[in-house]
Design a protein around this motif. Sequence first.
Motif, mmCIF file in Angstrom:
data_model
loop_
_atom_site.group_PDB
_atom_site.id
_atom_site.type_symbol
_atom_site.label_atom_id
_atom_site.label_comp_id
_atom_site.label_asym_id
_atom_site.label_seq_id
_atom_site.Cartn_x
_atom_site.Cartn_y
_atom_site.Cartn_z
ATOM 1 N N PHE A 1 0.854 -1.384 -0.052
ATOM 2 C CA PHE A 1 -0.020 0.040 -0.014
ATOM 3 C C PHE A 1 0.778 1.260 0.004
ATOM 4 C CE2 PHE A 1 -1.719 3.204 2.756
ATOM 5 C CZ PHE A 1 -2.740 3.801 1.942
ATOM 6 N N LEU A 2 1.870 1.381 0.738
ATOM 7 C CA LEU A 2 2.837 2.497 1.090
ATOM 8 C C LEU A 2 3.379 2.602 -0.306
ATOM 9 C CD1 LEU A 2 4.004 2.206 4.724
ATOM 10 C CD2 LEU A 2 2.552 3.461 3.739
ATOM 11 N N LEU A 3 4.061 1.526 -0.805
ATOM 12 C CA LEU A 3 4.948 1.638 -2.053
ATOM 13 C C LEU A 3 3.746 2.143 -3.363
ATOM 14 C CD1 LEU A 3 7.047 -1.538 -1.953
ATOM 15 C CD2 LEU A 3 7.895 0.927 -1.628
ATOM 16 N N SER A 4 2.726 1.770 -3.350
ATOM 17 C CA SER A 4 1.802 2.281 -4.458
ATOM 18 C C SER A 4 1.312 3.473 -4.372
ATOM 19 C CB SER A 4 0.514 1.064 -4.514
ATOM 20 O OG SER A 4 -0.092 1.414 -3.121
ATOM 21 N N LYS A 5 1.429 4.241 -2.949
ATOM 22 C CA LYS A 5 1.205 5.477 -2.692
ATOM 23 C C LYS A 5 2.188 6.232 -3.336
ATOM 24 C CE LYS A 5 -3.186 5.864 -1.007
ATOM 25 N NZ LYS A 5 -4.123 6.819 -1.667
ATOM 26 N N MET A 6 3.488 5.801 -3.028
ATOM 27 C CA MET A 6 4.740 6.478 -3.619
ATOM 28 C C MET A 6 4.920 6.078 -5.174
ATOM 29 S SD MET A 6 7.168 6.220 -0.119
ATOM 30 C CE MET A 6 7.000 4.456 0.080
ATOM 31 N N ARG A 7 4.100 5.378 -5.740
ATOM 32 C CA ARG A 7 4.251 4.888 -6.941
ATOM 33 C C ARG A 7 5.722 4.214 -7.257
ATOM 34 N NH1 ARG A 7 0.890 9.624 -10.477
ATOM 35 N NH2 ARG A 7 -0.971 9.375 -9.344
ATOM 36 N N LEU A 8 6.127 3.635 -6.307
ATOM 37 C CA LEU A 8 7.085 2.915 -6.480
ATOM 38 C C LEU A 8 6.843 1.535 -7.093
ATOM 39 C CD1 LEU A 8 9.248 3.826 -3.156
ATOM 40 C CD2 LEU A 8 9.423 5.033 -5.699
ATOM 41 N N VAL A 9 5.733 1.103 -7.088
ATOM 42 C CA VAL A 9 5.215 -0.023 -7.848
ATOM 43 C C VAL A 9 4.118 0.067 -8.468
ATOM 44 C CG1 VAL A 9 6.339 -1.639 -5.800
ATOM 45 C CG2 VAL A 9 3.924 -0.819 -5.760
ATOM 46 N N LYS A 10 4.100 -0.658 -9.668
ATOM 47 C CA LYS A 10 2.836 -0.221 -10.563
ATOM 48 C C LYS A 10 1.654 -1.136 -10.018
ATOM 49 C CE LYS A 10 1.545 -0.133 -15.514
ATOM 50 N NZ LYS A 10 2.163 -0.164 -16.599
ATOM 51 N N SER A 11 0.507 -0.520 -9.447
ATOM 52 C CA SER A 11 -0.456 -1.261 -8.946
ATOM 53 C C SER A 11 -1.661 -0.646 -9.242
ATOM 54 C CB SER A 11 -0.166 -1.048 -7.128
ATOM 55 O OG SER A 11 -1.524 -1.851 -6.558
ATOM 56 N N ALA A 12 -2.928 -1.390 -9.015
ATOM 57 C CA ALA A 12 -3.943 -0.855 -9.277
ATOM 58 C C ALA A 12 -4.940 -0.281 -7.810
ATOM 59 C CB ALA A 12 -5.197 -1.807 -9.811
ATOM 60 N N GLY A 13 -3.985 -0.659 -6.885
ATOM 61 C CA GLY A 13 -4.561 -0.221 -5.534
ATOM 62 C C GLY A 13 -4.319 -1.025 -4.452
ATOM 63 N N GLY A 14 -5.585 -1.170 -3.633
ATOM 64 C CA GLY A 14 -5.289 -2.218 -2.485
ATOM 65 C C GLY A 14 -5.919 -3.553 -2.877
ATOM 66 N N PRO A 15 -5.954 -4.539 -2.165
ATOM 67 C CA PRO A 15 -6.216 -5.990 -2.333
ATOM 68 C C PRO A 15 -7.520 -6.158 -3.219
ATOM 69 C CG PRO A 15 -5.432 -5.895 -0.125
ATOM 70 C CD PRO A 15 -5.767 -4.442 -0.450
ATOM 71 N N TYR A 16 -8.543 -5.526 -2.780
ATOM 72 C CA TYR A 16 -9.744 -5.735 -3.981
ATOM 73 C C TYR A 16 -9.533 -5.029 -5.171
ATOM 74 C CZ TYR A 16 -14.447 -5.088 -5.267
ATOM 75 O OH TYR A 16 -15.631 -5.113 -6.120
ATOM 76 N N ALA A 17 -8.899 -4.040 -5.402
ATOM 77 C CA ALA A 17 -8.417 -3.432 -6.677
ATOM 78 C C ALA A 17 -7.575 -4.255 -7.462
ATOM 79 C CB ALA A 17 -8.088 -1.981 -6.385
ATOM 80 N N GLN A 18 -6.568 -4.845 -6.657
ATOM 81 C CA GLN A 18 -5.605 -5.873 -7.394
ATOM 82 C C GLN A 18 -6.589 -6.975 -7.881
ATOM 83 O OE1 GLN A 18 -2.016 -6.587 -4.957
ATOM 84 N NE2 GLN A 18 -2.599 -4.725 -3.753
ATOM 85 N N SER A 19 -7.339 -7.395 -7.232
ATOM 86 C CA SER A 19 -8.193 -8.738 -7.420
ATOM 87 C C SER A 19 -8.904 -8.499 -8.800
ATOM 88 C CB SER A 19 -9.123 -8.824 -6.290
ATOM 89 O OG SER A 19 -10.005 -10.231 -6.818
ATOM 90 N N ILE A 20 -9.371 -7.060 -8.984
ATOM 91 C CA ILE A 20 -10.315 -6.796 -10.086
ATOM 92 C C ILE A 20 -9.175 -6.635 -11.151
ATOM 93 C CG2 ILE A 20 -11.548 -5.059 -10.964
ATOM 94 C CD1 ILE A 20 -13.032 -4.476 -8.610
ATOM 95 N N ALA A 21 -8.130 -6.114 -10.870
ATOM 96 C CA ALA A 21 -7.270 -5.804 -11.839
ATOM 97 C C ALA A 21 -6.707 -7.313 -12.503
ATOM 98 C CB ALA A 21 -5.899 -4.989 -11.497
ATOM 99 N N ARG A 22 -6.524 -8.288 -11.759
ATOM 100 C CA ARG A 22 -6.007 -9.542 -12.031
ATOM 101 C C ARG A 22 -7.218 -10.324 -13.005
ATOM 102 N NH1 ARG A 22 -5.011 -13.144 -8.178
ATOM 103 N NH2 ARG A 22 -3.042 -14.028 -9.485
ATOM 104 N N THR A 23 -8.694 -10.071 -12.450
ATOM 105 C CA THR A 23 -9.881 -10.799 -13.098
ATOM 106 C C THR A 23 -9.815 -10.074 -14.555
ATOM 107 O OG1 THR A 23 -10.917 -10.520 -10.843
ATOM 108 C CG2 THR A 23 -12.456 -10.931 -13.030
#
Length: 712
Positions: free
Chosen positions: A302-324
């Motif tokens: 969560f912290l790394l995604s807020k700092m945009r140091l990792v490419k992410s859709a957001g938290g666990p739920y958002a990541q699950s939708i992204a993987r779907t």
Amino acid sequence: MAEGHKAKVALLGAGYIVDFHFSALRLLPDIEVRAICDLNRQRAEHFAQVKGVPNVYTELGEMLAREQLDVVHVLTPPHIHFQTSSPIIEAGVDIMSEKPLCHTVNYCKELRERASTKGRVIGVAHNFLYMPVYEKLVNDWRNGRLGQIDQIDIVWNKELGQLRGGPFGTWMLQTPTNILFEVAPHSFVHLIHLLGGQPDSMTVDVHDKVKLPQGLEFYRQWEIRGWKGNTSIRIRFSFIDGYPEHYIHVRGTNAVARADFEHNTYVCQAHTALPYDVDHYANVVIPAKDAFLQAHSTLGHFLLSKMRLVKSAGGPYAQSIARTVASFYEGRKGGTLDERITSELGQAAVTLADRVVREIDLPTQVASPVKPPIKPPVQKPTVLVIGGTGFIGQSLVRRLCKAGHGVRILARDPKSCPAELRHLGVELTKGDFTDPDAVTTALDGISSVYHLARGFGNTWPEYLQSDVNPTRKVAELCLEQGIERLFYISSIAIYNAGKKSLVITEETPPHPGIMRVSPYARSKVENERILFDLYQEKKLPVVIFRPGIVLGHGGSPYHWGVVAWPYNSVCRIWGGGNNKLPIVLVDDVADAMVRAIDAPDIEGESYNLASLPCITANEYIDEFEQRAGIHIKRVLTSNWRYYIGEMAKWAIKRIGRDPNAAFPSYADIQCRSFASVFDSSKAQHQLGWQPVSDRETLIREGLHVPIDEFFK
């Protein structure tokens, strides 16, 4: 799909879930989001502007005709999935649909048949199927680590906020069983996916019936029990306020496993080769260690995604939708979809929902809810209340009717209008204050207007579009229609009330530090400026009210003006919590506003509305705990400590180059302690307003009444 070809995608529906799908699509390299379509053009245009989507439509047919699309994401309410998906299939376009596939089994079958005939692909997003914690559970099940499965427990305990504040016109609330096709498919699809098919037998219990507006009913607790062979099944849904839980617990002959979606953890307990007592120790320590490491990983991501140091859709739920979503496009490209997003599994979840419906004796379809009898209009409406179904709005409407005024309410969802207002004989007009045409229609025959509605957003551009610009247009329309008075409801949030030496009057200027970090406060100040400018330049007959901390019938006891409520069991008290608060009863606010309708020569004036301060935040929580019979954890937060925390958050956002990260304002934090005194004598002198200032009455009407209503 040809090499190098970008799939042209459109989004159908601009509601809550669209942000998640767009964020997921943005992570994929070969996707081009070409358009968004929604019946609410303004909402669609706002989304398109913020996200950079080139084209906006309000008609699905027009979008399909104009855009050469490959895929449409169907993000509409469940009961129109079939109507919206069918023309997409007929147009030769693939579908990625939010659950459920359709809201009836027959519609599911027909849609799948049409897709097969046309050679089109349908994917269904049951998003929790792609959470890694669930994938670990499935892997341990299938590789035999759990042994023979004895029990499956699936729990969904989450408050359904719509039951308290609406909107009550949503399809989900129109019959008691619609929730089985809206929320329950998340759990139904888990069960079917794990079992590999439908349960053999099933029983259903429902409890805790609540009454909603329009005579509707809802059951807040469900329990479904069944068997698949020798495996017992139990699914529980609870939609009441409480500690949130969402998990799957599986007991096997070799191990037990728990996938916790709420906390994003998976633990599996199995015997070790250690001696009996040491084995018990290991089965406490090892799962605890696993959960600890997973919790650290989730927070770190969560912290790394807020700092945009990792490419992410957001938290666990958002990541699950992204993987779907990623799985759908990968399967579409390869010609075979993952079993978790197939329309076959989507239909199976709806089939299970339909079986549950047949196990209980509840109404399944109500074309239009039976309306309670409505008292004939007292007289022709001369007063328009924008936002009349809200907390303050309802009290205002009651007081206006009591004073003999004919009232018209402009409401987004007239079906959500409480029965007690309908019985007063008010006239309801469907519309939103952001829609000039709706406002123009509602102004017909009106002499006085109360503007209590507000826009929403997280950024200043969002408030500018949803609140400031529409308020300016409302004022201009009032000028065009010759309205005798426009009453605007502002807020004391514009002041820095954190200084003990300060007495706040209507002449106290807004604090620039608060406006800089709070889009809500900034929008109130900007709206006031616009309205007063129109008063000076064009004689707009405007009067502005700034209510204090408003309590009373119909309000929530979890009031954010008193303390902050990160959870209902925890409150953050600003400073020491011993300053007396500018509390005012909602009926007293309404009384001042109604008195102003006939008060002479008050155009261009503003009024602070607060009773004599006599209750502190700590005393409020004391009364809350005693009346409700609960314990609330208090976190005393000094201004400087909270400011340092806000600085840390700002630093993380700055590292992530968040364009909306505003440097924290100490005044914005300081003002929440309400150390200053509010002077409301102007309203008392000019309007003859006499608010309740008796401590016992304020506690009874302002605290006890809403507490009793909330916990009934």
